[in-house]
Design a protein around this motif. Structure first.
Motif, mmCIF file in Angstrom:
data_model
loop_
_atom_site.group_PDB
_atom_site.id
_atom_site.type_symbol
_atom_site.label_atom_id
_atom_site.label_comp_id
_atom_site.label_asym_id
_atom_site.label_seq_id
_atom_site.Cartn_x
_atom_site.Cartn_y
_atom_site.Cartn_z
ATOM 1 N N GLU A 122 -58.131 -54.169 -83.054
ATOM 2 C CA GLU A 122 -57.702 -52.780 -82.944
ATOM 3 C C GLU A 122 -56.192 -52.609 -83.085
ATOM 4 N N GLY A 123 -55.430 -53.593 -82.630
ATOM 5 C CA GLY A 123 -53.978 -53.508 -82.737
ATOM 6 C C GLY A 123 -53.339 -52.854 -81.529
ATOM 7 N N PRO A 124 -52.014 -53.048 -81.362
ATOM 8 C CA PRO A 124 -51.323 -52.561 -80.165
ATOM 9 C C PRO A 124 -51.276 -51.046 -80.050
ATOM 10 N N ASP A 125 -51.316 -50.336 -81.164
ATOM 11 C CA ASP A 125 -51.239 -48.876 -81.099
ATOM 12 C C ASP A 125 -52.457 -48.272 -80.409
ATOM 13 N N SER A 126 -53.566 -49.021 -80.394
ATOM 14 C CA SER A 126 -54.789 -48.499 -79.772
ATOM 15 C C SER A 126 -54.796 -48.669 -78.260
ATOM 16 N N ILE A 127 -53.847 -49.437 -77.728
ATOM 17 C CA ILE A 127 -53.803 -49.703 -76.288
ATOM 18 C C ILE A 127 -52.924 -48.665 -75.618
ATOM 19 N N ALA A 128 -53.506 -47.859 -74.766
ATOM 20 C CA ALA A 128 -52.766 -46.807 -74.067
ATOM 21 C C ALA A 128 -52.106 -47.365 -72.810
ATOM 22 N N GLY A 129 -50.882 -46.943 -72.541
ATOM 23 C CA GLY A 129 -50.255 -47.271 -71.278
ATOM 24 C C GLY A 129 -50.953 -46.544 -70.148
ATOM 25 N N ILE A 130 -51.002 -47.160 -68.982
ATOM 26 C CA ILE A 130 -51.725 -46.564 -67.857
ATOM 27 C C ILE A 130 -50.778 -46.216 -66.719
ATOM 28 N N SER A 131 -51.275 -45.420 -65.785
ATOM 29 C CA SER A 131 -50.532 -45.103 -64.564
ATOM 30 C C SER A 131 -51.158 -45.843 -63.392
ATOM 31 N N ALA A 132 -50.347 -46.068 -62.370
ATOM 32 C CA ALA A 132 -50.817 -46.818 -61.200
ATOM 33 C C ALA A 132 -50.191 -46.235 -59.940
ATOM 34 N N ILE A 133 -50.773 -46.580 -58.818
ATOM 35 C CA ILE A 133 -50.176 -46.298 -57.520
ATOM 36 C C ILE A 133 -49.938 -47.625 -56.817
ATOM 37 N N VAL A 134 -49.072 -47.622 -55.838
ATOM 38 C CA VAL A 134 -48.879 -48.774 -54.961
ATOM 39 C C VAL A 134 -49.439 -48.412 -53.596
ATOM 40 N N THR A 135 -50.263 -49.289 -53.046
ATOM 41 C CA THR A 135 -50.920 -49.002 -51.773
ATOM 42 C C THR A 135 -51.085 -50.288 -50.975
ATOM 43 N N LEU A 150 -65.863 -56.779 -52.039
ATOM 44 C CA LEU A 150 -64.818 -56.038 -52.734
ATOM 45 C C LEU A 150 -64.596 -54.629 -52.190
ATOM 46 N N LEU A 151 -65.043 -54.358 -50.965
ATOM 47 C CA LEU A 151 -64.879 -53.012 -50.426
ATOM 48 C C LEU A 151 -63.411 -52.566 -50.397
ATOM 49 N N PRO A 152 -62.453 -53.396 -49.961
ATOM 50 C CA PRO A 152 -61.053 -52.953 -50.004
ATOM 51 C C PRO A 152 -60.607 -52.595 -51.417
ATOM 52 N N ASN A 153 -61.030 -53.384 -52.408
ATOM 53 C CA ASN A 153 -60.672 -53.097 -53.799
ATOM 54 C C ASN A 153 -61.261 -51.769 -54.249
ATOM 55 N N ILE A 154 -62.513 -51.521 -53.862
ATOM 56 C CA ILE A 154 -63.174 -50.270 -54.230
ATOM 57 C C ILE A 154 -62.443 -49.078 -53.619
ATOM 58 N N LEU A 155 -62.030 -49.210 -52.361
ATOM 59 C CA LEU A 155 -61.371 -48.099 -51.686
ATOM 60 C C LEU A 155 -60.024 -47.772 -52.318
ATOM 61 N N VAL A 156 -59.242 -48.801 -52.670
ATOM 62 C CA VAL A 156 -57.928 -48.512 -53.260
ATOM 63 C C VAL A 156 -58.071 -48.006 -54.695
ATOM 64 N N MET A 157 -59.110 -48.452 -55.408
ATOM 65 C CA MET A 157 -59.338 -47.910 -56.745
ATOM 66 C C MET A 157 -59.730 -46.442 -56.683
ATOM 67 N N GLN A 158 -60.523 -46.090 -55.687
ATOM 68 C CA GLN A 158 -60.864 -44.680 -55.519
ATOM 69 C C GLN A 158 -59.628 -43.867 -55.145
ATOM 70 N N GLN A 159 -58.770 -44.446 -54.322
ATOM 71 C CA GLN A 159 -57.501 -43.797 -53.976
ATOM 72 C C GLN A 159 -56.675 -43.548 -55.229
ATOM 73 N N ALA A 160 -56.645 -44.535 -56.133
ATOM 74 C CA ALA A 160 -55.900 -44.378 -57.384
ATOM 75 C C ALA A 160 -56.488 -43.252 -58.223
ATOM 76 N N ARG A 161 -57.807 -43.223 -58.346
ATOM 77 C CA ARG A 161 -58.452 -42.184 -59.150
ATOM 78 C C ARG A 161 -58.170 -40.798 -58.588
ATOM 79 N N GLN A 162 -58.211 -40.686 -57.268
ATOM 80 C CA GLN A 162 -57.947 -39.391 -56.643
ATOM 81 C C GLN A 162 -56.505 -38.939 -56.863
ATOM 82 N N ALA A 163 -55.610 -39.903 -57.116
ATOM 83 C CA ALA A 163 -54.212 -39.587 -57.408
ATOM 84 C C ALA A 163 -53.973 -39.418 -58.903
ATOM 85 N N GLY A 164 -55.045 -39.476 -59.699
ATOM 86 C CA GLY A 164 -54.911 -39.323 -61.141
ATOM 87 C C GLY A 164 -54.414 -40.562 -61.838
ATOM 88 N N ALA A 165 -54.532 -41.735 -61.196
ATOM 89 C CA ALA A 165 -54.058 -43.000 -61.760
ATOM 90 C C ALA A 165 -55.239 -43.875 -62.159
#
Length: 285
Positions: A122-135, A150-165
């Motif tokens: 696909e090449g590098p142009d197809s890779i979108a930069g992402i946003s993240a939170i620190v928690t 993986l419950l802690p991982n699931i919880l922080v990923m949901q936290q990221a999604r709720q923050a639009g990350a």
């Protein structure tokens, strides 16, 4: 119908059954790996299997199988091509719920496949930069064991999604550890930095490949402690995982990293990574 592997048999997914008393189900008493296969070839397969053995030793499960043969056959039975294989091994079932376990218990082995992207085509142009939170890193202190709890991982990923990350980067005692499902890199003045290997992080196979590729190509790297200020003032930030390869992070906690664009060293590493992937698929690695 998808074919899965369960306890020495290849069966249709809707026919696979596991005891409700399996310790993986009751206690998360199990470990796992996610291994990419490109054009039917396992990507860093030996390294994944070495990490699997480390995890099994860490929770004292003893089992011997020809994992390479089993997983390669599973991929073929699911049409080959580009697939990720999820392999889980639990301590098994004693037929009752009890914290204590019998050392002679037979482990439960399960594996299934999911499609993955072929990024090198696909090449590098197809890779979108992402946003993240620190928690806060809420996990236990043996993150070097790839356990299914993986419950802690699931919880922080949901936290990221709720923050639009897209991703959550975790911090413990003032230092960054890794993402909820990835390792962490940053670039400062042409040097690639990544948190030190320890029991607080999972030694990612893609993380190790990035460090190897950097060394071969004369790109300086350092494994160091990274604090929040260092991260937020980086020239570039990346994450890495087996199924996503190396992905640029362009915003953290709603702050742009550098100019909010994919960085030149990331582009160089993407090129090196995908060239390695291409060579593997063509039998050159």
């Amino acid at each position: 119908m998808e074919t899965v592997y369960l306890n020495d048999k290849f069966v249709a997914a809707d026919q696979a059954q596991v005891s409700v008393f399996d310790r993986g189900f009751l206690f998360g008493d199990s470990v796992y790996e996610v291994i990419p296969f490109y054009q039917g070839q396992g990507f860093r397969l030996d390294e994944h299997l070495a990490r699997l053995e480390h995890s099994l030793r860490g929770i004292q499960i003893s089992i011997a199988r020809d994992w390479k043969a089993i997983l390669t056959e599973l991929v073929a039975k699911n049409g080959g091509g580009n697939l990720s294989v999820y392999l889980q091994i639990s301590r098994g079932s004693s037929g009752q719920r009890s914290h204590a376990y019998d050392e002679q218990m037979q482990p439960t082995v399960f594996a299934c496949c999911n499609p993955i992207r072929d990024i090198y085509d696909e090449g590098p142009d197809s890779i979108a930069g992402i946003s993240a939170i620190v928690t806060a890193d809420l996990r236990w202190h043996r993150c070097d064991i790839k356990a299914t709890g993986l419950l802690p991982n699931i919880l922080v990923m949901q936290q990221a999604r709720q923050a639009g990350a897209t991703e959550a980067l975790m911090i413990r005692d003032g230092l960054l550890t890794e993402g909820a499902s990835c390792n962490l890199f940053m670039v400062d003045k042409g040097v690639i930095y990544t948190p030190k290997r320890s029991s607080e992080i999972l030694g990612g196979t893609t993380r190790e490949l990035i460090l190897e590729l950097a060394a071969v190509n004369g790109i300086p790297t350092q494994e160091v402690d990274i604090d929040y200020d260092h991260l937020m003032n980086a020239d570039e930030v990346w994450i890495s995982s087996s199924t996503r390869a190396v992905v640029p992070v362009i915003k953290i906690d709603d702050q742009l990293i550098a100019d909010g664009k994919k960085g030149p060293l990331w582009a160089r590493m993407f090129e090196l990574f995908t060239r390695y992937q291409r060579d593997l698929m063509q039998g050159g690695v």
